[in-house]
Design a protein around this motif. Structure first.
Motif, mmCIF file in Angstrom:
data_model
loop_
_atom_site.group_PDB
_atom_site.id
_atom_site.type_symbol
_atom_site.label_atom_id
_atom_site.label_comp_id
_atom_site.label_asym_id
_atom_site.label_seq_id
_atom_site.Cartn_x
_atom_site.Cartn_y
_atom_site.Cartn_z
ATOM 1 N N ARG A 1 33.692 -135.440 -68.997
ATOM 2 C CA ARG A 1 34.467 -136.207 -69.970
ATOM 3 C C ARG A 1 35.636 -135.386 -70.526
ATOM 4 O O ARG A 1 36.712 -135.932 -70.787
ATOM 5 N N VAL A 2 35.432 -134.090 -70.708
ATOM 6 C CA VAL A 2 36.518 -133.237 -71.202
ATOM 7 C C VAL A 2 37.663 -133.223 -70.191
ATOM 8 O O VAL A 2 38.840 -133.374 -70.550
ATOM 9 N N TYR B 1 36.894 -140.624 -75.577
ATOM 10 C CA TYR B 1 36.155 -140.445 -74.329
ATOM 11 C C TYR B 1 34.667 -140.222 -74.545
ATOM 12 O O TYR B 1 33.939 -139.923 -73.599
ATOM 13 N N GLY B 2 34.198 -140.354 -75.786
ATOM 14 C CA GLY B 2 32.767 -140.267 -76.061
ATOM 15 C C GLY B 2 32.166 -138.923 -75.721
ATOM 16 O O GLY B 2 31.031 -138.846 -75.231
ATOM 17 N N LEU C 1 15.664 -141.570 -68.183
ATOM 18 C CA LEU C 1 16.932 -142.223 -67.907
ATOM 19 C C LEU C 1 17.716 -142.389 -69.199
ATOM 20 O O LEU C 1 17.144 -142.656 -70.257
ATOM 21 N N GLY C 2 19.018 -142.231 -69.130
ATOM 22 C CA GLY C 2 19.834 -142.428 -70.321
ATOM 23 C C GLY C 2 21.276 -142.074 -70.070
ATOM 24 O O GLY C 2 21.614 -141.412 -69.074
ATOM 25 N N GLN C 3 22.153 -142.525 -70.975
ATOM 26 C CA GLN C 3 23.560 -142.180 -70.901
ATOM 27 C C GLN C 3 23.753 -140.682 -71.143
ATOM 28 O O GLN C 3 22.858 -139.991 -71.634
ATOM 29 N N ASN C 4 24.949 -140.182 -70.820
ATOM 30 C CA ASN C 4 25.310 -138.826 -71.223
ATOM 31 C C ASN C 4 25.237 -138.742 -72.745
ATOM 32 O O ASN C 4 25.770 -139.606 -73.449
ATOM 33 N N GLY C 5 24.578 -137.710 -73.244
ATOM 34 C CA GLY C 5 24.446 -137.550 -74.683
ATOM 35 C C GLY C 5 23.249 -138.265 -75.278
ATOM 36 O O GLY C 5 23.074 -138.263 -76.500
ATOM 37 N N SER D 1 29.761 -144.970 -68.550
ATOM 38 C CA SER D 1 30.857 -144.007 -68.450
ATOM 39 C C SER D 1 31.579 -144.138 -67.121
ATOM 40 O O SER D 1 32.808 -144.044 -67.061
ATOM 41 N N ALA D 2 30.820 -144.360 -66.039
ATOM 42 C CA ALA D 2 31.445 -144.552 -64.728
ATOM 43 C C ALA D 2 32.336 -145.786 -64.736
ATOM 44 O O ALA D 2 33.438 -145.778 -64.184
ATOM 45 N N GLN D 3 31.855 -146.838 -65.369
ATOM 46 C CA GLN D 3 32.654 -148.055 -65.471
ATOM 47 C C GLN D 3 33.942 -147.794 -66.242
ATOM 48 O O GLN D 3 35.017 -148.260 -65.861
ATOM 49 N N PHE D 4 33.833 -147.014 -67.321
ATOM 50 C CA PHE D 4 35.014 -146.670 -68.115
ATOM 51 C C PHE D 4 36.018 -145.877 -67.278
ATOM 52 O O PHE D 4 37.233 -146.134 -67.329
#
Length: 494
Positions: A401-402, A380-381, A33-37, A428-431
């Motif tokens: 994100r792009v 946009y990270g 489990l983890g964020q994108n990147g 990211s979804a929250q953003f």
């Protein structure tokens, strides 16, 4: 079974994995489990032989191994199913399954191949249309073919990269049953995901990664979704969709479609008398099971498909049949669900993709591309070594994100967005939701298409359900009957 000790991988200045340890056991499902990147896919690519680690060792059943390529890993019983199925569209299901298998004879007996494929389908509940061409299959079917291709070779370790990213809820449930069957048969399963509910439902053990490192390893039964979300992000964060805050006074309709008719084709449902309007500051949510006309509706609104009859107006001017340029000129932004092929040009750089809509409008200025790309990468990270990297090499989350950076940063008058948070982690979804809320407050009219009903209900002011290309239910959010929505999605409403 399969162990990783101190695996590290760099791409230029980017440290993708930093001394990662992992243990995958037989009869077990291990979620990463983890964020994108965070480095999840890079780790899987090293485990499957696609990447060679810069440091660290791999052990298989206690023996140190070096996988020089994915076929090398597969020959040792380690197979990977990627987020986007890697099939040849012009080959049949069974031809794709045996493609590249070194153990097959020169002359193939397709009757025996089909019998073995059907045996695997029956054992693991993987229903696909044997004999169909891959290009005719849905996203869920394509993934099942990719799974069958891996199982056909015989694997002891199965690596699944974001396997639910392109699936509808019913297909997710079916996939989880299949994953449990794999584990019951002694396969060590690793599932890469960012969806907390899925981790809690299907896994036995969770490894949380952040910034390329292992942050937490815990038995799933001993943790909770909130704790995993905090470990992922490094701070407490909402892990469920919540309603957008604040109220917006709606203006006049900015985008309107009237009596849209589009003929049904072999690969997707048509549209039959669709009428909708989105006012300034309003989010119209389109719900429905995949394949009921949602994506076609998005393409019609964006000018990619001309309807057989009916009309589309943006800002009070008809743009029907005018193509993407006419829609863009009236201030429309479009985020399609097929980000890699419809939304982006994979062979162009990140900087070039971020400028593509300017090119459509006739105002491409290459001199500004680098500066603009660097700003968007930061805002946009986007995890990428630099703006000149080819877009097709990015992970699914970074592809999204792009597109989001390009489409949301331009403050469109109308935004048509399909599956905006598909493949994104919770932060990211929250953003993305916050950005959509910002556009809504600025008066943008938004048409949101999502197969995640919770997302539609969290964002939409008006909800429409499509079933077989028709509007099966429509209501303002304050008047919505959730049971009716569910019935309409399955064609069971009165």
């Amino acid at each position: 079974m399969l162990e990783a000790h101190g695996l590290s991988k760099r791409f230029g200045p980017v440290v993708a994995n930093d001394s990662v340890d992992l243990f995958l056991a037989r009869h077990s499902v291990h979620a990463v489990l983890g964020q994108n990147g965070a480095g999840k896919t890079t780790l899987a690519n090293m485990l499957s032989g696609l990447y060679r680690p810069d440091a660290g060792t791999l052990k298989l059943d206690g023996e140190v191994v070096e996988f020089r390529s994915p076929p090398d890993a597969l020959a040792r019983g380690v197979g990977m199913v990627h987020q986007h199925a890697r099939l040849v569209d012009r080959l049949t299901v069974e031809e794709n399954i045996v493609l590249g298998d070194p153990d097959l004879p020169y002359y193939l007996d397709y009757s025996k191949i089909r019998a073995r494929v059907r045996s695997l389908m029956e054992r693991y509940g993987l229903s696909v249309r044997v004999g169909a061409y891959a290009g005719e299959l849905s996203a869920g079917e394509r993934q099942r073919v990719d799974l069958l291709k891996t199982l056909f070779r015989g694997v002891d370790v199965l690596l699944l990269d974001e396997p639910t990213a392109v699936l509808v809820p019913a297909e997710v449930d079916r996939l989880f049953e299949t994953i449990r069957s794999f584990a019951a048969d002694g396969v060590a399963v690793m599932i890469i995901t960012h969806k907390l509910r899925e981790v809690m439902e299907v896994s036995d053990t969770v490894t949380v990664m952040r910034d390329g490192r292992v942050e937490l390893v815990v038995p799933t039964a001993d943790t909770a979704a909130a704790a995993l979300a905090t470990a992922m992000i490094g701070r407490p964060v909402e892990h469920e969709f919540s309603r957008l805050e604040g109220s917006v006074e709606f203006g006049e309709p900015v985008v309107a479609a009237t009596d849209l008719e589009v003929s049904r084709t072999n690969d997707r449902e048509g549209l039959h008398g669709i009428t909708l309007a989105a006012r300034s500051g309003e989010i119209v949510g389109i719900a429905g099971v995949a394949g009921n006309g949602q994506e076609l509706l998005a393409d019609v609104l964006a000018g990619l498909v001309a309807p057989d009859s009916g009309s589309v107006e943006i800002g009070g001017r008809e743009v029907t049949g005018g193509g993407a340029r006419a829609a863009r000129d009236r201030g429309l932004g479009y985020i399609p669900s097929d980000r890699l092929h419809t939304g982006l040009a994979p062979d162009l750089s990140v900087a070039e993709n971020l400028m593509l809509t300017d090119a459509v409008k006739g105002g491409f200025k290459a001199s500004h591309a680098q500066r603009r790309a660097l700003r968007h990468i930061e805002d946009y990270g986007i995890v990428v070594a630099g703006p000149d990297v080819k877009t097709g090499t990015l992970s699914g989350g970074n592809l999204q994100r792009v597109i989001l950076a390009r489409e949301l940063s331009g403050s469109p008058e109308v935004l048509v967005v399909s599956s905006p948070t598909q493949g994104l982690d919770v932060a990211s979804a929250q953003f993305v939701h916050e950005e959509m809320g910002r556009l809504r407050e600025e008066g943008c009219a938004i048409v949101l298409i999502s197969e995640d009903l919770d997302e539609v209900l969290a964002l939409a002011d008006t909800v429409m359900v499509l079933y077989e290309g028709t509007v099966a239910y429509e209501a303002a959010i304050e008047d919505l009957d959730r049971d009716m929505v569910g019935l309409a999605m399955t064609g069971s409403s009165a």
